[in-house]
Design a protein around this motif. Structure first.
Motif, PDB file in Angstrom:
ATOM      1  N   ALA A 125      66.359  -3.407  16.021  1.00 25.11           N
ATOM      2  CA  ALA A 125      67.712  -3.283  15.494  1.00 25.11           C
ATOM      3  C   ALA A 125      68.352  -1.979  15.945  1.00 25.11           C
ATOM      4  N   LYS A 126      67.558  -0.904  16.003  1.00 30.69           N
ATOM      5  CA  LYS A 126      68.056   0.397  16.433  1.00 30.69           C
ATOM      6  C   LYS A 126      67.854   0.637  17.924  1.00 30.69           C
ATOM      7  N   LYS A 127      67.216  -0.308  18.605  1.00 33.26           N
ATOM      8  CA  LYS A 127      66.926  -0.200  20.040  1.00 33.26           C
ATOM      9  C   LYS A 127      66.153   1.082  20.334  1.00 33.26           C
ATOM     10  N   MET A 128      65.036   1.249  19.621  1.00 34.74           N
ATOM     11  CA  MET A 128      64.202   2.433  19.763  1.00 34.74           C
ATOM     12  C   MET A 128      62.750   2.037  19.987  1.00 34.74           C
ATOM     13  N   LEU A 129      62.065   2.771  20.832  1.00 31.22           N
ATOM     14  CA  LEU A 129      60.636   2.651  21.064  1.00 31.22           C
ATOM     15  C   LEU A 129      59.982   3.975  20.690  1.00 31.22           C
ATOM     16  N   TYR A 130      58.806   3.906  20.049  1.00 31.22           N
ATOM     17  CA  TYR A 130      58.136   5.115  19.566  1.00 31.22           C
ATOM     18  C   TYR A 130      56.692   5.169  20.037  1.00 31.22           C
ATOM     19  N   LEU A 131      56.169   6.384  20.109  1.00 32.31           N
ATOM     20  CA  LEU A 131      54.750   6.597  20.366  1.00 32.31           C
ATOM     21  C   LEU A 131      54.279   7.725  19.460  1.00 32.31           C
ATOM     22  N   GLN A 132      53.478   7.390  18.451  1.00 33.66           N
ATOM     23  CA  GLN A 132      52.882   8.376  17.573  1.00 33.66           C
ATOM     24  C   GLN A 132      51.550   8.800  18.167  1.00 33.66           C
ATOM     25  N   MET A 133      51.388  10.088  18.429  1.00 34.36           N
ATOM     26  CA  MET A 133      50.200  10.615  19.073  1.00 34.36           C
ATOM     27  C   MET A 133      49.487  11.560  18.115  1.00 34.36           C
ATOM     28  N   ASN A 134      48.265  11.211  17.736  1.00 30.39           N
ATOM     29  CA  ASN A 134      47.442  12.024  16.853  1.00 30.39           C
ATOM     30  C   ASN A 134      46.183  12.473  17.580  1.00 30.39           C
ATOM     31  N   SER A 135      45.521  13.483  17.022  1.00 33.27           N
ATOM     32  CA  SER A 135      44.276  14.008  17.594  1.00 33.27           C
ATOM     33  C   SER A 135      44.428  14.295  19.080  1.00 33.27           C
ATOM     34  N   LEU A 136      45.482  14.983  19.431  1.00 31.22           N
ATOM     35  CA  LEU A 136      45.785  15.247  20.836  1.00 31.22           C
ATOM     36  C   LEU A 136      44.727  16.127  21.488  1.00 31.22           C
ATOM     37  N   LYS A 137      44.469  15.855  22.765  1.00 27.46           N
ATOM     38  CA  LYS A 137      43.501  16.584  23.560  1.00 27.46           C
ATOM     39  C   LYS A 137      44.198  17.248  24.737  1.00 27.46           C
TER      40      LYS A 137
END
Length: 117
Positions: free
Chosen positions: A75-87
């Motif tokens: 609906a908002k025309k958005m794509l997301y990427l949640q990144m945890n425990s980054l290396k």
């Protein structure tokens, strides 16, 4: 036709988190797949995660499974990427990618993610 703008990149310490966003504009009625790729300096572009416009199925590269989550808001025309425990090896420019029916592909300009040890 389709314009993609990534945001949310930055510098974090190992073990930290970042959330990336991709704003999609232009035609979306024939959108099919939405993905994140990344490219580190001196290395080839590599696939990170993918989802689909008409459903919520996902696909992840092995090196991010259990740490990254791809999601979208059509609906908002958005794509997301949640990144945890980054290396530190996650350091790269992250790109938003879309594929329309007919195999028409679009790319954003990328957003830098830097993870320090």
């Amino acid at each position: 036709q389709v314009q993609l703008v990534e945001s949310g990149g930055g510098s974090v310490q190992a073990g930290g988190s970042l959330s990336l966003s991709c704003a999609i504009s232009g035609r979306t009625f024939d959108m099919y797949a939405m993905s994140w790729f990344r490219q580190a300096p001196g290395e080839e572009r590599e696939f990170v995660a993918r989802t689909w416009w008409p459903n919520d199925n996902t696909n992840y590269a092995d090196f991010v499974k259990g740490r990254f989550t791809i999601s979208k808001d059509t609906a908002k025309k958005m794509l997301y990427l949640q990144m945890n425990s980054l290396k530190p090896e996650d350091t790269a420019v992250y790109y938003c990618n879309t594929i329309q029916y007919g195999a028409v592909e679009s790319w954003g300009q990328g957003t830098q993610v830097t993870v320090s040890s």
